[in-house]
Design a protein around this motif. Structure first.
Motif, PDB file in Angstrom:
ATOM      1  N   PRO A 151      -3.919  10.219  -2.936  1.00 25.05           N
ATOM      2  CA  PRO A 151      -4.383   8.782  -2.811  1.00 25.05           C
ATOM      3  C   PRO A 151      -3.850   8.071  -4.777  1.00 25.05           C
ATOM      4  CG  PRO A 151      -6.585   9.917  -2.365  1.00 25.05           C
ATOM      5  CD  PRO A 151      -5.649  10.853  -2.752  1.00 25.05           C
ATOM      6  N   LYS A 152      -3.070   6.945  -4.427  1.00 21.37           N
ATOM      7  CA  LYS A 152      -2.372   6.948  -6.020  1.00 21.37           C
ATOM      8  C   LYS A 152      -1.191   7.669  -6.306  1.00 21.37           C
ATOM      9  CE  LYS A 152      -5.621   3.430  -6.148  1.00 21.37           C
ATOM     10  NZ  LYS A 152      -5.621   2.098  -4.827  1.00 21.37           N
ATOM     11  N   ASP A 163       0.898  -1.276  -0.069  1.00 20.25           N
ATOM     12  CA  ASP A 163       0.214  -0.217   0.037  1.00 20.25           C
ATOM     13  C   ASP A 163       0.622   0.929   0.160  1.00 20.25           C
ATOM     14  OD1 ASP A 163      -1.989  -1.322   0.068  1.00 20.25           O
ATOM     15  OD2 ASP A 163      -1.984  -1.899   2.377  1.00 20.25           O
ATOM     16  N   THR A 175      -2.735   3.606  -1.911  1.00 22.99           N
ATOM     17  CA  THR A 175      -4.449   3.949  -0.643  1.00 22.99           C
ATOM     18  C   THR A 175      -5.373   4.420  -1.539  1.00 22.99           C
ATOM     19  OG1 THR A 175      -3.934   5.214   0.903  1.00 22.99           O
ATOM     20  CG2 THR A 175      -2.754   3.080   1.455  1.00 22.99           C
ATOM     21  N   ASP A 176      -6.534   4.543  -1.232  1.00 23.31           N
ATOM     22  CA  ASP A 176      -7.664   5.150  -1.656  1.00 23.31           C
ATOM     23  C   ASP A 176      -7.089   6.935  -0.576  1.00 23.31           C
ATOM     24  OD1 ASP A 176      -8.153   3.138  -3.221  1.00 23.31           O
ATOM     25  OD2 ASP A 176      -9.386   2.186  -2.217  1.00 23.31           O
ATOM     26  N   GLU A 177      -6.988   6.271   0.126  1.00 21.14           N
ATOM     27  CA  GLU A 177      -7.228   7.608   0.940  1.00 21.14           C
ATOM     28  C   GLU A 177      -5.485   8.870   0.611  1.00 21.14           C
ATOM     29  OE1 GLU A 177      -7.656   6.317   4.724  1.00 21.14           O
ATOM     30  OE2 GLU A 177      -9.378   5.346   3.987  1.00 21.14           O
TER      31      GLU A 177
END
Length: 177
Positions: free
Chosen positions: A82-83, A24, A51-53
């Motif tokens: 994120p990303k 992550d 991660t998405d956050e």
């Protein structure tokens, strides 16, 4: 992944599948292949937030032999979307006093949930630059002085000075030409 199967009655089967494995959070060091004593350079940290956050990381460089330069800090706090991938740089200098072996360093990216740590080694190479100087002339004086200036960048206990005095007819050639 490739899967191959054979039955007892010689029937064949094959299957292919692809997948990606990743952390992550990853910190990837960017550094030179070798260092010459006295080099000034940057150790880079490429920080990946998969991660998405949005994450806030405490990124640190730890080394016993390299010296931070330009008032740089060994710890940086950074927010990464994120990303997103972020590049950080730690300006360092390789001391002239360490002339053999290698430099070791550790980069880490941490927050309360995620952590990635990587340790790397950079070999030390000696790359001497030699300077040769020659002068010529003629004199009938019983004493001649030649001054040698030692460069301030000279490495103590390396190199040397060789003085040769030779009789040659070449000093008279400019007048003959």
């Amino acid at each position: 992944v490739e899967s191959v199967a054979v039955t007892s009655d010689t029937k064949l089967g094959v299957g292919y599948s692809e997948f990606t494995s990743r952390k992550d959070v990853m910190v990837v060091p960017l550094y030179p292949r070798f260092i010459i004593p006295g080099d000034q350079f940057e150790i880079g940290a490429q920080l990946f937030n998969q991660t998405d956050e949005t994450q806030e990381f405490f990124v640190a460089l730890d080394t016993d032999t390299l010296k931070l330069r330009d008032g740089a800090e060994s710890q940086i706090t950074v927010r990464v979307a994120p990303k997103e991938t972020r590049m950080l740089a730690f300006p360092v200098e390789a001391p002239r006093s360490i002339r053999t072996g290698s430099h070791h360093f550790t980069l880490s990216a941490k927050n309360p949930v995620y952590e990635d740590v990587v340790t790397q080694t950079i070999p030390i190479r000696i790359h001497p630059t030699y300077e040769a100087v020659a002068t010529g002339g003629k004199s009938i004086a019983p004493l001649i002085k030649e001054y040698v200036r030692i460069p301030t960048s000279a490495i103590p206990d390396e190199g040397g000075v060789t003085v040769r005095a030779n009789a040659t007819l070449a000093v008279y050639l400019p007048e003959a030409i």
